[in-house]
Design a protein around this motif. Structure first.
Motif, PDB file in Angstrom:
ATOM      1  N   ASP A  65       0.830  -1.212   0.000  1.00  0.00           N
ATOM      2  CA  ASP A  65       0.000   0.000   0.000  1.00  0.00           C
ATOM      3  C   ASP A  65       0.860   1.256   0.000  1.00  0.00           C
ATOM      4  OD1 ASP A  65      -2.213  -1.591  -0.005  1.00  0.00           O
ATOM      5  OD2 ASP A  65      -2.473  -1.533   2.176  1.00  0.00           O
ATOM      6  N   GLU A  66       1.909   1.252   0.856  1.00  0.00           N
ATOM      7  CA  GLU A  66       2.772   2.439   0.931  1.00  0.00           C
ATOM      8  C   GLU A  66       3.524   2.628  -0.375  1.00  0.00           C
ATOM      9  OE1 GLU A  66       6.138   4.443   3.836  1.00  0.00           O
ATOM     10  OE2 GLU A  66       5.407   2.404   4.215  1.00  0.00           O
ATOM     11  N   PHE A  67       3.949   1.508  -0.975  1.00  0.00           N
ATOM     12  CA  PHE A  67       4.658   1.618  -2.244  1.00  0.00           C
ATOM     13  C   PHE A  67       3.745   2.222  -3.309  1.00  0.00           C
ATOM     14  CE2 PHE A  67       5.631  -0.103  -6.436  1.00  0.00           C
ATOM     15  CZ  PHE A  67       6.937   0.349  -6.591  1.00  0.00           C
ATOM     16  N   SER A  68       2.506   1.820  -3.297  1.00  0.00           N
ATOM     17  CA  SER A  68       1.560   2.322  -4.291  1.00  0.00           C
ATOM     18  C   SER A  68       1.385   3.828  -4.176  1.00  0.00           C
ATOM     19  CB  SER A  68       0.216   1.610  -4.131  1.00  0.00           C
ATOM     20  OG  SER A  68      -0.716   2.101  -5.055  1.00  0.00           O
ATOM     21  N   SER A  69       1.201   4.317  -2.941  1.00  0.00           N
ATOM     22  CA  SER A  69       0.995   5.758  -2.756  1.00  0.00           C
ATOM     23  C   SER A  69       2.242   6.546  -3.070  1.00  0.00           C
ATOM     24  CB  SER A  69       0.518   6.033  -1.336  1.00  0.00           C
ATOM     25  OG  SER A  69       1.499   5.615  -0.398  1.00  0.00           O
ATOM     26  N   LEU A  70       3.410   6.014  -2.657  1.00  0.00           N
ATOM     27  CA  LEU A  70       4.669   6.711  -2.917  1.00  0.00           C
ATOM     28  C   LEU A  70       5.005   6.709  -4.403  1.00  0.00           C
ATOM     29  CD1 LEU A  70       6.858   5.456   0.087  1.00  0.00           C
ATOM     30  CD2 LEU A  70       5.874   7.739  -0.240  1.00  0.00           C
ATOM     31  N   SER A  71       4.709   5.601  -5.084  1.00  0.00           N
ATOM     32  CA  SER A  71       5.011   5.545  -6.524  1.00  0.00           C
ATOM     33  C   SER A  71       4.159   6.548  -7.292  1.00  0.00           C
ATOM     34  CB  SER A  71       4.802   4.129  -7.063  1.00  0.00           C
ATOM     35  OG  SER A  71       3.451   3.735  -6.905  1.00  0.00           O
ATOM     36  N   LYS A  72       2.891   6.708  -6.861  1.00  0.00           N
ATOM     37  CA  LYS A  72       2.038   7.702  -7.506  1.00  0.00           C
ATOM     38  C   LYS A  72       2.589   9.106  -7.282  1.00  0.00           C
ATOM     39  CE  LYS A  72      -2.324   5.146  -7.400  1.00  0.00           C
ATOM     40  NZ  LYS A  72      -3.688   5.091  -6.832  1.00  0.00           N
ATOM     41  N   ALA A  73       3.066   9.347  -6.053  1.00  0.00           N
ATOM     42  CA  ALA A  73       3.641  10.657  -5.763  1.00  0.00           C
ATOM     43  C   ALA A  73       4.897  10.894  -6.596  1.00  0.00           C
ATOM     44  CB  ALA A  73       3.981  10.759  -4.272  1.00  0.00           C
ATOM     45  N   LEU A  74       5.698   9.848  -6.751  1.00  0.00           N
ATOM     46  CA  LEU A  74       6.915   9.968  -7.548  1.00  0.00           C
ATOM     47  C   LEU A  74       6.575  10.260  -9.011  1.00  0.00           C
ATOM     48  CD1 LEU A  74      10.004   9.688  -7.810  1.00  0.00           C
ATOM     49  CD2 LEU A  74       9.649   7.219  -8.183  1.00  0.00           C
ATOM     50  N   ILE A  75       5.589   9.550  -9.553  1.00  0.00           N
ATOM     51  CA  ILE A  75       5.191   9.770 -10.949  1.00  0.00           C
ATOM     52  C   ILE A  75       4.669  11.187 -11.112  1.00  0.00           C
ATOM     53  CG2 ILE A  75       3.581   9.046 -12.757  1.00  0.00           C
ATOM     54  CD1 ILE A  75       3.715   6.225 -11.529  1.00  0.00           C
ATOM     55  N   SER A  76       3.859  11.622 -10.142  1.00  0.00           N
ATOM     56  CA  SER A  76       3.328  12.981 -10.194  1.00  0.00           C
ATOM     57  C   SER A  76       4.452  14.004 -10.184  1.00  0.00           C
ATOM     58  CB  SER A  76       2.391  13.194  -9.016  1.00  0.00           C
ATOM     59  OG  SER A  76       1.872  14.504  -9.035  1.00  0.00           O
ATOM     60  N   ILE A 128      16.544  15.638 -15.776  1.00  0.00           N
ATOM     61  CA  ILE A 128      16.486  16.021 -14.361  1.00  0.00           C
ATOM     62  C   ILE A 128      15.691  15.011 -13.535  1.00  0.00           C
ATOM     63  CG2 ILE A 128      16.637  18.460 -14.936  1.00  0.00           C
ATOM     64  CD1 ILE A 128      13.631  18.648 -14.271  1.00  0.00           C
ATOM     65  N   GLN A 129      15.139  13.927 -14.218  1.00  0.00           N
ATOM     66  CA  GLN A 129      14.387  12.929 -13.458  1.00  0.00           C
ATOM     67  C   GLN A 129      15.250  12.273 -12.393  1.00  0.00           C
ATOM     68  OE1 GLN A 129      12.568  10.062 -16.042  1.00  0.00           O
ATOM     69  NE2 GLN A 129      10.882  11.431 -16.627  1.00  0.00           N
ATOM     70  N   LYS A 130      16.492  11.993 -12.766  1.00  0.00           N
ATOM     71  CA  LYS A 130      17.393  11.338 -11.803  1.00  0.00           C
ATOM     72  C   LYS A 130      17.620  12.212 -10.589  1.00  0.00           C
ATOM     73  CE  LYS A 130      22.141   9.643 -11.431  1.00  0.00           C
ATOM     74  NZ  LYS A 130      23.399   9.423 -12.160  1.00  0.00           N
ATOM     75  N   SER A 131      17.836  13.482 -10.826  1.00  0.00           N
ATOM     76  CA  SER A 131      18.069  14.395  -9.713  1.00  0.00           C
ATOM     77  C   SER A 131      16.842  14.489  -8.824  1.00  0.00           C
ATOM     78  CB  SER A 131      18.425  15.783 -10.252  1.00  0.00           C
ATOM     79  OG  SER A 131      19.576  15.717 -11.061  1.00  0.00           O
ATOM     80  N   LEU A 132      15.680  14.586  -9.452  1.00  0.00           N
ATOM     81  CA  LEU A 132      14.442  14.623  -8.677  1.00  0.00           C
ATOM     82  C   LEU A 132      14.248  13.340  -7.879  1.00  0.00           C
ATOM     83  CD1 LEU A 132      11.974  16.283 -11.208  1.00  0.00           C
ATOM     84  CD2 LEU A 132      12.651  17.210  -8.999  1.00  0.00           C
ATOM     85  N   MET A 133      14.588  12.240  -8.495  1.00  0.00           N
ATOM     86  CA  MET A 133      14.399  10.950  -7.828  1.00  0.00           C
ATOM     87  C   MET A 133      15.341  10.820  -6.630  1.00  0.00           C
ATOM     88  SD  MET A 133      14.154   7.266  -9.732  1.00  0.00           S
ATOM     89  CE  MET A 133      12.935   7.861 -10.852  1.00  0.00           C
ATOM     90  N   ILE A 134      16.599  11.285  -6.816  1.00  0.00           N
ATOM     91  CA  ILE A 134      17.553  11.224  -5.692  1.00  0.00           C
ATOM     92  C   ILE A 134      17.059  12.104  -4.565  1.00  0.00           C
ATOM     93  CG2 ILE A 134      19.892  11.910  -4.991  1.00  0.00           C
ATOM     94  CD1 ILE A 134      20.820  11.022  -7.797  1.00  0.00           C
ATOM     95  N   ALA A 184      14.852   5.136 -12.470  1.00  0.00           N
ATOM     96  CA  ALA A 184      15.066   4.464 -11.183  1.00  0.00           C
ATOM     97  C   ALA A 184      16.304   3.591 -11.233  1.00  0.00           C
ATOM     98  CB  ALA A 184      13.838   3.626 -10.847  1.00  0.00           C
ATOM     99  N   ILE A 185      16.566   2.944 -12.367  1.00  0.00           N
ATOM    100  CA  ILE A 185      17.771   2.115 -12.501  1.00  0.00           C
ATOM    101  C   ILE A 185      19.016   2.998 -12.460  1.00  0.00           C
ATOM    102  CG2 ILE A 185      19.032   0.576 -14.043  1.00  0.00           C
ATOM    103  CD1 ILE A 185      16.318  -0.435 -15.041  1.00  0.00           C
ATOM    104  N   ARG A 186      18.941   4.135 -13.163  1.00  0.00           N
ATOM    105  CA  ARG A 186      20.079   5.053 -13.136  1.00  0.00           C
ATOM    106  C   ARG A 186      20.333   5.542 -11.704  1.00  0.00           C
ATOM    107  NH1 ARG A 186      16.967   7.498 -17.306  1.00  0.00           N
ATOM    108  NH2 ARG A 186      17.561   6.738 -19.368  1.00  0.00           N
TER     109      ARG A 186
END
Length: 1839
Positions: free
Chosen positions: A510-521, A530-536, A570-572
């Motif tokens: 459940d937590e992964f689902s909510s966090l992944s949606k936030a990450l995609i958003s 800049i996706q990598k920087s945002l992800m870090i 995410a892999i990067r």
């Protein structure tokens, strides 16, 4: 129209019902819907009011709205209301009430109460005059009904509404106008269509519309629109606005609570509107605005989508929108028209839409526009599913809509848009991508917007050529930092703090689902850079530890539902984090624990993802090698151990040491393995080197808490490896398989969220981990248990997957127990009828089941372990009472039923495998057969004691036994059989106990096959088998029983013979006895085939005679019981049966039959004597014959001979390809057959003939048994008849020689032989088969013997037989050859004729001999013709004398035959020597015509021969002579007179004109006598009835006219004068008394027919009749003569003469004067019955002699009989004179109008006549005709 004219018209309309005179008032009042004018004119208003009120009462009961008219139109005051004196306001209200009533009465026009009520309105308020238009328009839907004709009839023609003038013609004809006329009126006159449409609109508004009206309007409007479709200007300008107006009103929503219209009518209104709209749309181009307007109008009624009309609403919308030309840019306008149809309402009709599509309704275009108008909404995807994705325009527009909506999509609609996008992608990937490119967007960008991936497992990326970019560039420049800060500011990262330690556990879903949606958003609007920087930044901010962040990132990379760009980022990021962790760690950090997870990542379906994970593996390898290079031991920390293994105990963590890790890394990168994996994931190395390495990897993969996004790949990898079997699968047994049923729903949910295809990628892979080759029995046992559990699970897909897996691995289970367990489970599924999605039987049949498995399965379903002891086969096993009682208990019975079901399934399965060519031979062995025999006994118990339905199981078991025996028989192996286990007696018991013919037949086939495999086993059971087949099997009426029977016999008998059985003949006799005993029970149509096959199998030489002998016994038994029909059936069977055998086989069978017959004793045998004992042991004799008395034995022998004789007689009676006679003839006469065959046939004949002759001698002279001797003679005769003619004649000629006939029996034999010879010659002799041998045998041998016998006259019956056969020979040879007319044979025949005309033959007193003699004479005359003239005196005169003796004979049968034979003789003489028969012509005619016993058609043909072959003058002369000289007219038989007249007619038709002229005097004399036939008949006290005399007179007239046609005028005139003198004066009459009336009737009948034939040709002949006719008419007028028939005929004669006069014959003054007065005088006393003939005559006369002079005379002549001047004319005279005048005016028309002034006073006088009948005749007849001719009323002339 001018204003003055308009005013005058208005005044005229208002005063139309005003009548100032009584006659006019009466005429107006007489117009009625119910009564004829005469009745209606006498009725007062009170009476009419009561009728109307009665109708109103009945209508009020139907519809209460009629009650309101009681106070207005039907009030009591209305009786005295006169509308002609009312005020304008009163009349206006009155008209409104009338219109309201007529409107309300519309549905009920066909009811009698309605007509009664309207009758009052017509009679009192004159609505037929003042409201005619409304009356017509309200009743127009009933235009084809009689009520409409009544309405037309009451409307005065001069008051008919102008708009309805088109219907006036039908009013005049009193016919209902057809539909085509109404349509034509609507088409030609827009005003009437508009009028009716507006009337309908008012009806709709007032809620008074009804179904019949709607149907009328719809049918006419549809046809009208179709007819105007080519005149669009007229349609659009005039008709369309009116139609649209009424449709608009129809589509208005109905107010249920206020509406007075019934629900059904409301629906009919809607459907009418829908139909008009649909027709409009299909016929004319409709604008988009109009379509939207129609749609809005249709949907404005909320009930349009309710149950009764929703289907029709959808249909009309679909048909309407098919023609919509607008594009998708008009979304707002389209959405507005669909506003009243919410998408939820349309989505509910999903099933209805499917139904319409299946019915080929084109709904897609409507749904397409609706979809775009309402997109997006929660129901869009449901509607989208029905759209046509093959349309590129639609596809492009939907894609565009998705792209537009993806920017601002709401969460509620996001799933809908994703589903639609995926459907488009699946439908046409390339086109979807092209549209994205055209709209300047990529799939990745669209996925980012939608926050998901499109397509399962990102398979769409295969063509994207994505490459993984490690992203090593520096991301720390200020510009990127600004972008990162700006992007991260849009998401509150601070609120997303996570304390989760690891995301490798399903607990974090459940937590992964909510966090992944936030990450995609966070990342959806960011570029890749800049996706990598945002992800870090995201991981640092959200997670408490780098390890937790890394577990999150790795799971993001594994999740297919996350956009591919984010996964790659995410892999990067993971790579960056790993490098960062390794570089910043305080101690060496080992990363190799991540290898198994990264290996799973390298199995991803996306090439870019695989490449990314291979990069991560390189990082791990480099870090591992950097720490442990050179095999140095370094203390390091295992990175992320707790995150990976989480709560797993340390002892269960199969972690490899660092040294092995270094080796493992090197192993992975050897030979570019991972590079190959990037290209093709199936190349992933699954062996992983040493076992310890494999354990390390798979142990980690099998961790039970790992999420599905990780585990599904591990399951797939191992399941692929396990296709052939691997123990690696057992790693997952405890962690995944054991808890699969609990975890399945969780994993299913995870897979759906992650967009993993659960059924293909998850469940199929898990099932793939089960089964396969293995040495671990305990684990395999667990797998079998899991499989069984899965098969009975509730999940259909799991069942299907497990079933499919078993089909692949079933054979790999080494343990038989395991396979049995699985097989038993499938059997249980079938037995328990579990609700599964698999076909258990199909699966079982697909498994490779071996012999041992079947033996084990069968052993588990056996009730008893022992087979019953062998003994004598009993009829039926006796059931145990205790067993029955036990089986009667419910629980025991249920167990037995289940057992039976299970057994049935196993037997079905065994049968299927035995039929398998490859597997059946391996399964079939003796111990299998032994097990089946045990089950055979079990089934007997279940069936007999438990009353269970065992028939199918028994049938299947029998099939299995049969197949097993066949397989073993065909096998190369040699098997030994245990006779104690494989027992035929058990089969026999089962056969007897079974009630099913199918089971019995299959078990018989088992016996048959056992006989060929182990004959010694069935030897002791042969007799019971044969008995059963004879008692039961032969009675079955089906092909299977017949086939089983034949196969059993075909295999058992040869097996017995091969086994050296000495009693084979006894066995055959026993078998045939059993079958013949059951003969009557065998289906008739199967008998021949059955016994033919049986005899063929047993051998003809051993069995044919036995069967004939047994059938003979059956024949005798039935004959003794007087069962004649049964005897006939047996004879028919035997005859048909023998056709299947050759001639020699049949003859040998007959020979041996006779031998068996000879063995039957004549006297009773002593018991225990040698002969008795010998016969008693043979079943074909037995006690039934040996116990007979002497008399019964004689009867038996004689009737057996009779049976055989009948069979042979049938075979010898005709030729066809299958008869014995034909077969013998073919062998003897066909040169292609050798001498041996002929010798065999003749030898068989000699054998049978000599035996019959010897027996004949014995029973004639020794034992003297005449009944047997007679039958022997018959059999001998019939047997000899089988031979060809020449052979036959040679064999009987000696027996026919009278010199050798010594006793009565020999005479009888000779008679039978000669009769047989005659029949044989009659049927067989012809031109084609008379050759020299036949001529020699018949003419040289047989004919002299016959003539000698005729001459000797030994016996009367023999004499007759010889004569008959002589006739046949002469006839046959005479017609087929010319041998009889040569000198020698001619002399022989003349001598024979001398003999035949002697006292012994023709002059005999025996009728039979006379008949045969005449036939013989006829045959000779027919052959020799004129050569017999010398014997003419000995033939004709005696024959005529003989005929005369038959006239009064009491023996009618003999008389009939004698008369017929003499007539045939005469016909022969007439044909052969006609010239010599002229002198006897009168006698011949008398003979033929008076032979009452002979049928008329025969005599008619002979008379025709006389006319054809003899001189017609002589024939006619003779015919006339016998009529008046020999008084043939006195013959009392009408049939004879009819034949005579037919002959006269034939003669007249044939005679030439010259001969006719020569014989005319004779014929006229005959004709005069013929005309007097009526008088003769009447004088003879009504010898014939009147109808008969009429028919005969008709024939006389026909003959007379035919003869007249042969004469010319010169010849006929004097003859006609003779006829006239006879008719008028009686000259030449044969009667002395007064016959004037009958003469005149006869003559004028004939003369009338002549006039009809010759017409104007003989008009001048009336000169001979003019004065006599005038005289007769005067005598009729003076009542001197009173004969109505003569008067009618005479008037018809005059009418015909007037009608056919073409030469102004009657216009000559003298003739006119002669006939005029007498003809008119007939009016004074003409009878009513013939008055019409007088009218016709007068009319024809006036028409013929039309001239002013004559007409004046005639007018005054007629006035004489209608005037009252002298008061002498009776009413009858006046009436007929009036009718004559009426007919004259009709015929003459305007020519006689000039005489109208002369007639008018008399007509007026007649109108005031005291006799009402005279007045009505003038008024209704004459006046009306004169008015029609005059063209105006006669009133003003009369006034």
């Amino acid at each position: 129209m001018s204003s003055l004219a308009q005013q005058l018209k208005t005044i005229s309309d208002k005063t139309a019902s005003v009548a100032l005179d009584r006659k006019s008032r009466s005429k107006i009042h007489a117009r009625s819907l119910l009564f004829d004018p005469k009745t209606a004119s006498t009725q007062d208003y009170d009476y009419i009011y009561q009728i109307g009120l009665e109708g109103l009462d009945e209508l009020s009961e139907i519809d209460s709205r009629f009650n309101k008219f009681r106070q207005t139109l039907f009030s009591e005051t209305s009786v005295s209301l006169d509308r002609n004196v009312q005020t304008k306001e009163t009349l206006t209200q009155l008209d409104r009430n009338i219109e309201a009533f007529l409107t309300l009465a519309g549905p009920y026009y066909l009811l009698t109460p309605t007509i009664k009520a309207i009758e009052w309105l017509v009679r009192r308020f004159h609505i037929n005059i003042h409201n005619a238009e409304f009356l017509l328009i309200s009743s127009l839907p009933y235009h084809s009904q009689p009520v409409f004709v009544k309405i037309l009839n009451v409307i005065p023609k001069n008051q008919f509404p102008k708009i309805f003038e088109w219907v006036v013609g039908y009013k005049d004809l009193l016919k209902a106008p057809p539909s085509s006329s109404v349509l034509k009126a609507f088409h030609n006159d827009f005003e009437i269509f508009k009028l009716y449409t507006m009337f309908l609109v008012e009806q709709l508004k007032n809620h008074t519309v009804y179904k019949q009206q709607l149907l009328f309007y719809l049918s006419n409007t549809v046809q009208l629109l179709a007819s105007l479709s080519k005149k669009l200007d007229t349609l659009n300008e005039l008709y369309l606005p009116v139609v649209l107006e009424v449709v608009g009103v129809m589509l208005l929503p109905s107010q249920s609570e206020k509406s007075k219209t019934s629900r059904d009518v409301q629906i009919d209104i809607k459907l009418t509107a829908y139909s008009i709209i649909a027709v409009l749309a299909s016929l004319i181009p409709i604008s988009s605005d109009l379509i939207r307007s129609f749609t809005e109008s249709i949907l404005q009624d909320p009930k349009s989508f309710e149950a009764p009309s929703r289907r029709q609403t959808l249909i009309v919308l679909s048909q309407l929108w098919r023609f919509y030309q607008g594009d998708f840019s008009e979304k707002e306008a389209v959405a507005q028209c669909f506003k009243a149809l919410p998408s939820s309402a349309l989505a509910k009709e999903e099933n209805l839409i499917k139904e319409l599509i299946s019915d080929n309704y084109k709904v897609q275009k409507f749904l397409t526009h609706y979809f775009f108008a309402t997109f997006p909404n929660p129901e869009s995807y449901k509607i989208f599913q029905f759209l046509d994705l093959n349309s590129e325009v639609f596809f492009n527009e939907v894609t565009k809509q998705i792209i537009d909506e993806s920017n601002t999509v709401e969460e509620a609609n996001r799933v809908i848009i994703i589903n639609i996008a995926e459907s488009l992608l699946k439908q046409n990937h390339d086109l979807f991508v092209e549209n994205l490119v055209a709209n300047k967007i990529t799939i990745d960008a669209l996925e980012m917007r939608l926050m998901t991936t499109l397509g399962s497992n990102s398979a769409v990326r295969d063509s994207d050529d994505l490459e993984f970019d490690a992203g090593e560039e520096d991301n720390n420049d200020e510009e990127d930092e600004d972008l990162v800060n700006a992007a991260s500011s849009e998401v509150d990262l601070g609120s997303l703090q996570s304390t989760t330690k690891t995301f490798f556990n399903t607990n974090s879903d459940d937590e992964f689902s909510s966090l992944s949606k936030a990450l995609i958003s966070l990342l959806k609007n960011a570029n890749v850079k800049i996706q990598k920087s945002l992800m870090i930044k995201f991981t640092k901010t959200v997670f408490t530890s780098p390890e937790a962040g890394l577990s999150f990132l790795i799971r993001v990379a594994f999740t297919p539902s996350i956009p591919i760009s984010i996964r790659l980022s995410a892999i990067r990021c993971t790579k960056s984090k790993l490098l960062e962790a390794a570089s910043t760690a305080s101690s060496p950090l080992d990363l190799y624990l991540l290898i198994p997870i990264f290996l799973l990542g390298s199995y991803d379906s996306s090439k870019a993802v695989r490449s990314g994970f291979v990069q991560l593996l390189r990082v791990v390898k480099e870090q591992t090698n950097a720490i442990h290079a050179g095999k140095k031991k370094v203390k390091s920390t295992l990175f992320m151990e707790e995150q990976i293994y989480d709560t797993t105990e340390a002892a269960k963590r199969a972690i490899i040491p660092p040294s092995d890790a270094s080796y493992f890394c090197d192993l992975l990168f050897d030979d570019d393995i991972l590079d190959d994996v990037v290209i093709d994931r199936s190349r992933l190395n699954k062996k992983f080197g040493q076992l310890i390495l494999k354990t390390f990897v798979i142990n980690q993969w099998s961790l039970n808490f790992l999420p599905v996004v990780l585990k599904w790949k591990a399951w797939n990898i191992v399941s692929v490896e396990n296709e052939k079997g691997t123990d690696d699968r057992f790693f997952f047994s405890e962690s995944d398989l054991s808890e699969y049923s609990k975890k399945r729903s969780t994993w299913l949910e995870q897979a759906n969220i992650a967009k993993i295809d659960f059924f293909d990628d998850v469940e199929r892979a898990i099932v793939g981990l089960v089964g396969g080759a293995s040495t671990n029995e305990s684990k395999t046992t667990d797998e079998v248990d899991w499989i069984i559990q899965a098969l009975q699970s509730q999940f259909a897909n799991l069942q299907i997957s497990v079933n499919k897996r078993l089909l692949d691995v079933f054979s790999s289970f080494a343990s038989v127990e395991h396979r049995i367990k699985i097989a038993n489970k499938f059997i249980d599924i079938l037995v328990n009828e579990d609700n599964t999605e698999i076909d258990a039987m199909e699966s079982l049949q697909s498994f490779k089941l071996d012999h041992d498995l079947f033996i084990n399965i069968l052993s588990n379903v056996q009730i008893g372990s022992q087979i019953p002891e062998q003994g004598i086969a009993k009829r039926r096993r006796r059931s145990s009472n205790s067993t029955k009682q036990a089986m009667a208990k419910d629980d025991i019975n249920n167990l037995a039923s289940i057992h039976l079901k299970k057994l049935t399934v196993i037997l079905d399965l065994l049968e299927s495998n035995l039929r398998n060519a490859s597997n059946g031979t391996e399964i079939a062995r003796p111990n299998l057969l032994q097990a089946l025999f045990k089950i055979l006994t079990d089934l007997d118990y279940l069936g007999n004691d438990g009353n269970l339905p065992v028939l199918y199981a028994q049938e299947t078991l029998a099939s299995c036994m049969l197949l097993s025996i066949i397989k073993m028989k065909n096998s190369e192996k040699q098997y030994k059989f245990d006779s104690n286990s494989i027992r035929a007696d058990l089969i026999v018991n089962s056969i007897r106990s079974s009630q099913s013919p199918q089971v019995q037949n299959r078990l018989l086939l088992v016996i048959a096959e056992l006989a060929t495999l182990t004959p010694e086993i069935i030897l002791h059971s042969v007799m019971p088998i044969f008995t059963f087949m004879g008692a039961h099997t032969v009675r079955q009426d089906d092909e299977f029983s017949s086939s089983a029977l034949q196969q059993t016999i075909a295999k058992v008998i040869p097996a017995l013979a091969a086994n050296g059985s000495s009693s084979i003949n006894n066995e055959i006799e026993f078998l045939l006895t059993s079958f013949v005993t059951a003969f009557q029970h065998i289906p008739r149509h199967r008998r021949v085939k059955l016994f033919t096959s049986l005899i063929r199998t047993l051998g003809c030489d051993k069995s044919l005679h036995v069967l004939l002998f047994l059938m003979g016994q059956q024949y005798v038994n039935n004959l003794n019981k007087n069962k004649v029909s049964e005897c006939t059936v047996i004879l028919e069977f035997t005859t048909s049966f023998l056709k299947s055998f050759s001639a020699i086989e049949q003859l040998e069978g007959i020979t041996k039959f006779v031998e068996l017959w000879d063995m039957i004793p004549i006297t009773e045998l002593e018991q225990n004597s040698e002969e008795y004992n010998k016969l008693s042991t043979r079943s074909i004799f037995g006690a039934s014959i040996l116990s007979l008395t002497n008399a019964s034995l004689v009867t038996l022998k004689s009737e057996l001979l009779k049976y055989l004789s009948s069979v042979v007689a049938t075979e010898a009676s005709y030729y066809d390809s299958t008869s014995l006679k034909t077969k013998i003839s073919v062998v003897l006469l066909d040169s292609t057959f050798g001498e041996e065959e002929k010798k065999s046939i003749l030898g068989a004949f000699r054998g049978v003939t000599s035996y019959l002759l010897s027996s004949l001698d014995a029973f004639t002279n020794v034992s003297k048994t005449p009944e047997i001797a007679v039958e022997l003679y018959d059999l001998l005769a019939n047997f000899l008849n089988l031979l060809p003619i020449n052979y036959f004649v040679d064999s009987i000629v000696d027996s026919l020689d009278v010199e050798k006939l010594s006793d009565t029996l020999s005479i009888k034999v000779a008679r039978n032989f000669v009769i047989l010879a005659g029949a044989k010659f009659e049927t067989e002799l012809s031109t084609t088969n008379i050759d020299e041998s036949v001529e020699s045998s018949v003419l040289e041998k047989l004919l002299p013997v016959l003539l000698n016998g005729i001459k000797k006259n030994v016996d009367t019956e023999l004499e007759q037989a010889y004569l008959d056969t002589f006739s046949i020979i002469v006839n046959k040879f005479g017609t087929s050859t010319k041998e009889l007319v040569n000198a020698k044979n001619s002399r022989t025949l003349i001598e024979a004729l001398n003999t035949i005309t002697s006292e012994n033959c023709l002059l005999s007193e025996q009728p039979e001999t006379i008949i045969s003699s005449i036939n013989a004479i006829t045959s000779v005359v027919n052959v020799l013709g004129v050569k017999t003239i010398g014997l003419f005196p000995k033939i004709v005169p005696p024959s005529l004398r003989i005929w005369s003796t038959t006239i009064d004979s009491e023996d009618e049968d003999s008389a009939r035959l004698i008369q017929a034979s003499i007539i045939l003789l005469l016909s022969c003489l007439i044909k052969r020597i006609p010239a010599f028969m002229t002198s006897s012509l009168d006698s011949i005619f008398i003979t033929i015509l008076s032979s009452d016993f002979v049928e008329n058609n025969i005599r008619s043909n002979v008379l025709g021969l006389v006319v054809e072959h003899m001189d017609t003058s002589q024939v006619l002369k003779s015919l006339c002579n016998i009529w008046y000289n020999k008084k043939f007219y006195q013959n009392g038989n009408t049939g004879n007179i009819g034949l005579y007249l037919n002959t006269v007619q034939l003669t007249i038709d044939k005679i030439d004109k010259k001969s006719a002229a020569a014989q005319s005097t004779t014929f006229i004399k005959w004709l005069i006598q013929a005309f007097e036939f009526r008088h003769y008949s009447e004088e003879a006290d009504t010898k014939f009835d009147n109808n008969t005399i009429h028919r005969l007179e008709s024939s006389f007239h026909s003959c007379g006219i035919s003869y007249v046609m042969k004469l010319n005028d010169k010849k006929f005139r004097p003859l006609f004068a003779t006829l006239v003198r006879w008719a008028i004066q009686g000259e030449g009459s044969n009667f002395s008394e007064n016959t004037e009336i009958s003469r005149l009737v006869a003559f004028f009948k004939f003369f009338n027919k002549m006039q009809e034939q010759l017409k104007s040709i003989i008009t001048s002949y009336f000169s001979y009749l003019l004065d006599p006719v005038a005289s007769i008419l005067k005598r009729f007028a003076s009542n001197e003569i009173q004969d109505i028939n003569l008067r009618r005929i005479l008037l018809n004669s005059l009418t015909s003469s007037f009608k056919y006069d073409q030469d102004d014959y009657w216009s000559q003054q003298g003739r006119f004067d002669s006939i005029c007065v007498p003809l008119l005088e007939q009016l004074t006393n003409i009878e009513d019955g013939i008055g019409k003939y007088l009218v016709k005559a007068i009319t024809a006369f006036i028409h013929n002699v039309a001239s002013e002079e004559y007409n004046e005379t005639l007018v005054h002549g007629l006035i004489k009989y209608i005037s009252n001047e002298k008061g002498t004319n009776s009413s009858n005279t006046k009436i007929w004179t009036i009718r004559a005048l009426k007919s004259i005016f009709q015929k003459m028309g305007e020519q006689w109008l000039t005489y109208l002034p002369t007639l008018i006073p008399y007509i007026a006088e007649l109108l005031e006549d005291d006799d009402e009948a005279v007045e009505m005749e003038v008024r209704s007849g004459l006046v009306r005709v004169i008015e029609n001719v005059l063209g105006e009323p006669l009133d003003r002339y009369l006034d």
